[in-house]
Design an enzyme around this catalytic site. Structure first.
Site, PDB file in Angstrom:
ATOM      1  CG  ASP A  44      -0.352   0.020   2.573  1.00  0.00           C
ATOM      2  OD1 ASP A  44       0.931  -0.146   2.514  1.00  0.00           O
ATOM      3  OD2 ASP A  44      -0.978  -0.005   3.687  1.00  0.00           O
ATOM      4  CB  SER A  45       4.580   1.744   0.139  1.00  0.00           C
ATOM      5  OG  SER A  45       4.795   0.634  -0.503  1.00  0.00           O
ATOM      6  CG  ASP A  83       0.484  -4.238   2.145  1.00  0.00           C
ATOM      7  OD1 ASP A  83       0.846  -5.315   2.582  1.00  0.00           O
ATOM      8  OD2 ASP A  83       1.267  -3.137   1.997  1.00  0.00           O
ATOM      9  CE  LYS A 112       3.225  -6.140   3.868  1.00  0.00           C
ATOM     10  NZ  LYS A 112       2.611  -5.125   4.833  1.00  0.00           N
ATOM     11  CD  GLU A 114       0.419  -1.620   8.469  1.00  0.00           C
ATOM     12  OE1 GLU A 114       0.018  -0.963   9.189  1.00  0.00           O
ATOM     13  OE2 GLU A 114       0.840  -1.200   7.355  1.00  0.00           O
ATOM     14  CD  GLU A 181       7.706  -0.772   8.051  1.00  0.00           C
ATOM     15  OE1 GLU A 181       8.037   0.210   7.509  1.00  0.00           O
ATOM     16  OE2 GLU A 181       6.524  -1.498   7.754  1.00  0.00           O
TER      17      GLU A 181
END
EC number: 2.1.2.11
Length: 279
Positions: A44-45, A83, A112, A114, A181
């Site tokens: 998502d970056s 993501d 993925k 978080e 991270e």
């Protein structure tokens, strides 16, 4: 045949490091795949690198599906992980499953998300419907960036113990891998030695089971943020700007296009045309 989730799990068993690249578009993903990268991660970056957002918060499911589709067309060999963006999985398990399915339909092999222990139930539910999940603990840009800022995680005993517990619970929930991270390298090593799932380091030291970089960081194409952990293998942005300046100069001096860059009529046909239009 591209790599499978089990192939990545087996790499840890065989003590082979996992190479992961975050990418978002067909052109660069094709080159990453050609280079033999093990995992392509559609992060998502993309919101910052490709769309110019200040952070990952505004990224939508539709955008993630679009980037995932582009990368999926490029890969032939790598595992493809995508993501889940902010608020696509936090509100309910139903949302998490439905949105994970959208990314799989877009071409991802796994998703993925978080979150530590608090996301274990959600992860388990996604895995139960047959969708592989990569966990992500430590710095979590979707949430910790809003409250804590860009800080290294696991520098105190208590925070380290929480990260270790998070990793254990994610493994119990069924993740096939865990991204770490900006975790202190000592804690990242302990986690890597504690869980059987491969750990993928993002600024978390050399003892993780694999490493990930954003391809634009690796190539020196993105200057807005320069994280300490992102090694630049070249400074492509300077070469790109120089090439664009050369192009501009060629246009202004009328040296581009040259004869090898254009197409010509048959001389006889040109003669007939000129006669007809009287030129």
């Amino acid at each position: 045949m591209h790599k499978s989730v089990q192939d990545i799990v087996n790499m840890k068993k065989g003590k082979k490091k996992v190479s992961v690249i975050t990418g978002y578009d067909y052109t660069l993903a094709s080159l990453c795949d050609k280079a033999g990268i093990d995992v392509l991660l559609v992060g998502d970056s993309a919101g910052m690198v490709m769309l110019g957002y200040e952070n990952t918060i505004p990224v939508t499911m539709d955008q993630m599906c679009m980037f995932t589709e582009a990368v999926s067309r490029a890969r032939n060999n790598a595992l493809l992980v995508a993501d889940l963006p902010f608020m696509s999985y936090q509100a309910s398990i139903e949302d998490a499953i439905n949105n994970s399915g959208k990314l799989i339909k877009a071409g991802a092999d796994a998703v993925k998300l978080e979150g530590g222990s608090i996301m274990a139930e959600t992860i388990s539910a996604i895995v139960d419907v047959g969708i592989p999940v990569m966990g992500h603990i430590g710095l979590q840009p979707q949430t910790t960036m809003l409250s804590q800022g860009y800080k290294v995680q696991g520098r105190t005993k208590d925070s380290a113990m929480q990260l270790i517990q998070d990793a254990k619970e994610l493994e119990e929930a069924g993740v096939f891998s865990i991204a770490l991270e900006m975790v202190s390298h000592e804690v990242a090593q302990i986690i890597s030695e504690t869980v059987s799932a491969p750990t993928i380091g993002i600024g978390s030291g050399v003892n993780c089971d694999g490493q990930v970089l954003v391809v634009q960081d690796l190539l020196g194409m993105y200057d807005k943020i320069k994280p300490k952990f992102a090694k630049r293998y070249m400074n492509l942005s300077e070469d790109i700007v120089k090439s664009l300046e050369d192009y501009k100069n060629d246009v202004e001096s009328n040296t581009f296009p040259a004869e090898e860059n254009w197409f010509s009529m048959d001389p006889e046909e040109l003669k007939k045309l000129r006669e007809q239009i009287g030129s």
